[in-house]
Enzyme design. Structure first.
Site, PDB file in Angstrom:
ATOM      1  N   GLN A 163      19.212 -33.828 -22.897  1.00 41.74           N
ATOM      2  CA  GLN A 163      17.886 -34.240 -23.123  1.00 41.74           C
ATOM      3  C   GLN A 163      17.530 -35.294 -22.856  1.00 41.74           C
ATOM      4  O   GLN A 163      18.193 -36.433 -22.822  1.00 41.74           O
ATOM      5  CB  GLN A 163      17.399 -34.199 -24.520  1.00 41.74           C
ATOM      6  CG  GLN A 163      17.384 -32.558 -25.193  1.00 41.74           C
ATOM      7  CD  GLN A 163      16.907 -32.426 -26.528  1.00 41.74           C
ATOM      8  OE1 GLN A 163      15.790 -33.054 -26.701  1.00 41.74           O
ATOM      9  NE2 GLN A 163      17.780 -31.870 -27.497  1.00 41.74           N
ATOM     10  N   SER A 191      13.537 -39.560 -25.472  1.00 38.03           N
ATOM     11  CA  SER A 191      13.325 -40.845 -25.935  1.00 38.03           C
ATOM     12  C   SER A 191      13.552 -41.893 -25.168  1.00 38.03           C
ATOM     13  O   SER A 191      14.287 -41.826 -24.148  1.00 38.03           O
ATOM     14  CB  SER A 191      14.104 -40.734 -27.397  1.00 38.03           C
ATOM     15  OG  SER A 191      13.783 -39.856 -28.177  1.00 38.03           O
ATOM     16  N   GLU A 239      12.439 -26.020 -30.155  1.00 33.58           N
ATOM     17  CA  GLU A 239      13.566 -27.005 -30.837  1.00 33.58           C
ATOM     18  C   GLU A 239      13.107 -26.952 -32.284  1.00 33.58           C
ATOM     19  O   GLU A 239      14.094 -26.978 -33.145  1.00 33.58           O
ATOM     20  CB  GLU A 239      13.251 -28.586 -30.307  1.00 33.58           C
ATOM     21  CG  GLU A 239      14.137 -29.205 -30.883  1.00 33.58           C
ATOM     22  CD  GLU A 239      14.357 -30.894 -30.355  1.00 33.58           C
ATOM     23  OE1 GLU A 239      15.394 -31.377 -30.290  1.00 33.58           O
ATOM     24  OE2 GLU A 239      13.296 -31.376 -29.706  1.00 33.58           O
ATOM     25  N   GLU A 263       8.280 -37.288 -40.846  1.00 35.85           N
ATOM     26  CA  GLU A 263       7.381 -38.170 -41.234  1.00 35.85           C
ATOM     27  C   GLU A 263       5.964 -37.542 -40.029  1.00 35.85           C
ATOM     28  O   GLU A 263       4.875 -37.140 -40.578  1.00 35.85           O
ATOM     29  CB  GLU A 263       7.427 -39.394 -41.095  1.00 35.85           C
ATOM     30  CG  GLU A 263       8.176 -40.080 -42.166  1.00 35.85           C
ATOM     31  CD  GLU A 263       9.565 -40.004 -42.099  1.00 35.85           C
ATOM     32  OE1 GLU A 263      10.602 -40.408 -42.800  1.00 35.85           O
ATOM     33  OE2 GLU A 263      10.202 -39.502 -40.840  1.00 35.85           O
TER      34      GLU A 263
END
Length: 388
Positions: free
Chosen positions: A125, A128, A243, A373
């Protein structure tokens, strides 16, 4: 609710069980966060592919078996029940694969999907970035069009499997004047391309589970773009849904762990019963795994009727990540100080040595695939209609 399987489904379960009994590796494979273990897992994935068990729900002409999602759940139950090796190419098989089927061209499907099913291509992946973790819309790595190629510059971090993978998929900003979720394109990038630099990042257990990827004028063919230029956000959100949703963490994985936890408790009952909260935690873990399984069957029923999961995948992600923590933390409480020993230590039995590894990995669950979160924000805003 009664789950009644058809004769065809029962026959498929028996077939899978017999094949696994005859073909499981005699020795436990090394960690796929090492080069040797990675290649051992690639070979195992290839063996699954040869028997058409690698991606059972993919169409046959793309390397699968053409099973429905119920049969996939059955396969997963048998696979984890047999103690088979952890799957190493889930980035490609369970995340990129469904994305290609939904957004990819016919040529991309023919070129990449069978080789992903066989693990000839192992995927990492590339989401980020140092300044764009859970806020994926803040991505700044660029992919500027130059004829029939894109020229990539920038950095990706926490790239799962990038230390040893063959290719990566991810988002890049193809319109330098754009901001947030606009002007992004979804690209597949060979990791052996000129200008790619990979620096491993060690996980808690000291293994190379992640890596940084640096792109310095890396040229990638434009045919490696999935979806339209500048429309990568929509493609990436579909991938993120896969995912967080049903595919990445099948219920069987947690049912298997919950059963192991129950057996661990029974073998150490005298010690565990000194703290009644441990018994309660074991019960909650087992019930949580069973509830997650029933929820998965409910979701499959909805999908078979043509419904979409949507933002509900965020609930799913929170459930499986926190269930994984509960299971592994409870095991560590039962083991006490012995739980801090690595597998193979004299004070641990053969089936106790894997709990530390599972405990360490579970810590990442509430972070990857979008932090919990952020998932709670999505649930609040998109499902409950609460203000930001």
């Amino acid at each position: 609710m009664d789950l009644i399987y058809s004769p065809k489904q029962k026959a498929f379960r028996a077939e899978v069980r017999d094949w696994l009994a005859a073909n499981l590796p005699e020795q436990k494979l090394l960690s796929y966060d090492t080069r040797e273990g990675f290649e051992q897992h690639r070979a195992w994935e290839g063996k699954l592919f040869e028997a058409r068990y690698s991606m059972v729900m993919w169409p046959e002409h793309l390397g699968g078996r053409g099973c429905d999602l119920i049969e996939w759940l059955i396969f997963e139950e048998e696979y984890y029940g047999a103690g088979a090796p952890m799957r190493v190419n889930i980035n490609g098989q369970l995340l990129l694969g469904p994305t290609l089927m939904e957004f990819g061209s016919d040529e991309q499907k023919r070129d990449f999907l069978p080789r992903t099913a066989s693990s000839e291509i192992m995927w990492a992946q590339a989401w980020s970035e140092p300044n764009a973790g859970s806020d994926m819309a803040a991505i700044s790595a660029r992919a500027i069009r130059d004829g029939d190629h894109y020229v990539l510059n920038g950095q990706k971090t926490w790239s799962t499997r990038a230390s040893f993978a063959d290719m990566a998929f991810g988002l890049f900003r193809s319109d330098p004047a754009s901001s947030r979720h606009h002007g992004l394109s979804f690209l597949m990038v060979p990791l052996d391309a000129r200008g790619v630099c990979i620096r491993p990042i060690k996980a808690l257990d000291g293994q190379d589970a992640f890596a940084e990827i640096f792109f310095d004028d890396v040229r990638v063919p434009a045919v490696n773009r999935i979806g339209d230029e500048g429309e990568g956000w929509q493609v990436a959100m579909a991938t993120a849904g896969f995912e967080r949703g049903l595919l990445l963490r099948s219920p069987a994985r947690f049912q298997s762990s919950a059963r192991r936890l129950v057996e661990l408790y029974r073998r150490n009952k005298a010690l565990a019963d000194r703290d009644p909260s441990i018994r309660d935690a074991v019960a909650r873990a087992w019930m949580g795994a069973e509830a997650y399984c029933l929820g998965a069957y409910h979701t499959v029923g909805r999908l078979s009727r043509g419904e979409k999961i949507g933002a509900e995948s965020s609930i799913n992600k929170i459930v499986w990540s926190e269930l994984d923590l509960l299971i592994n933390e409870t095991a560590m409480r039962i083991l006490g100080a012995r739980g801090e020993l690595r597998g193979g230590a004299p004070l641990l039995s053969a089936d106790e040595g894997g709990w530390l590894e599972g405990f360490l990995f579970a810590q990442a669950g509430p972070i990857y695939a979008g932090t919990n979160e952020i998932q709670r924000n999505i649930i609040a805003e998109r499902m409950l209609g609460l203000p930001k």
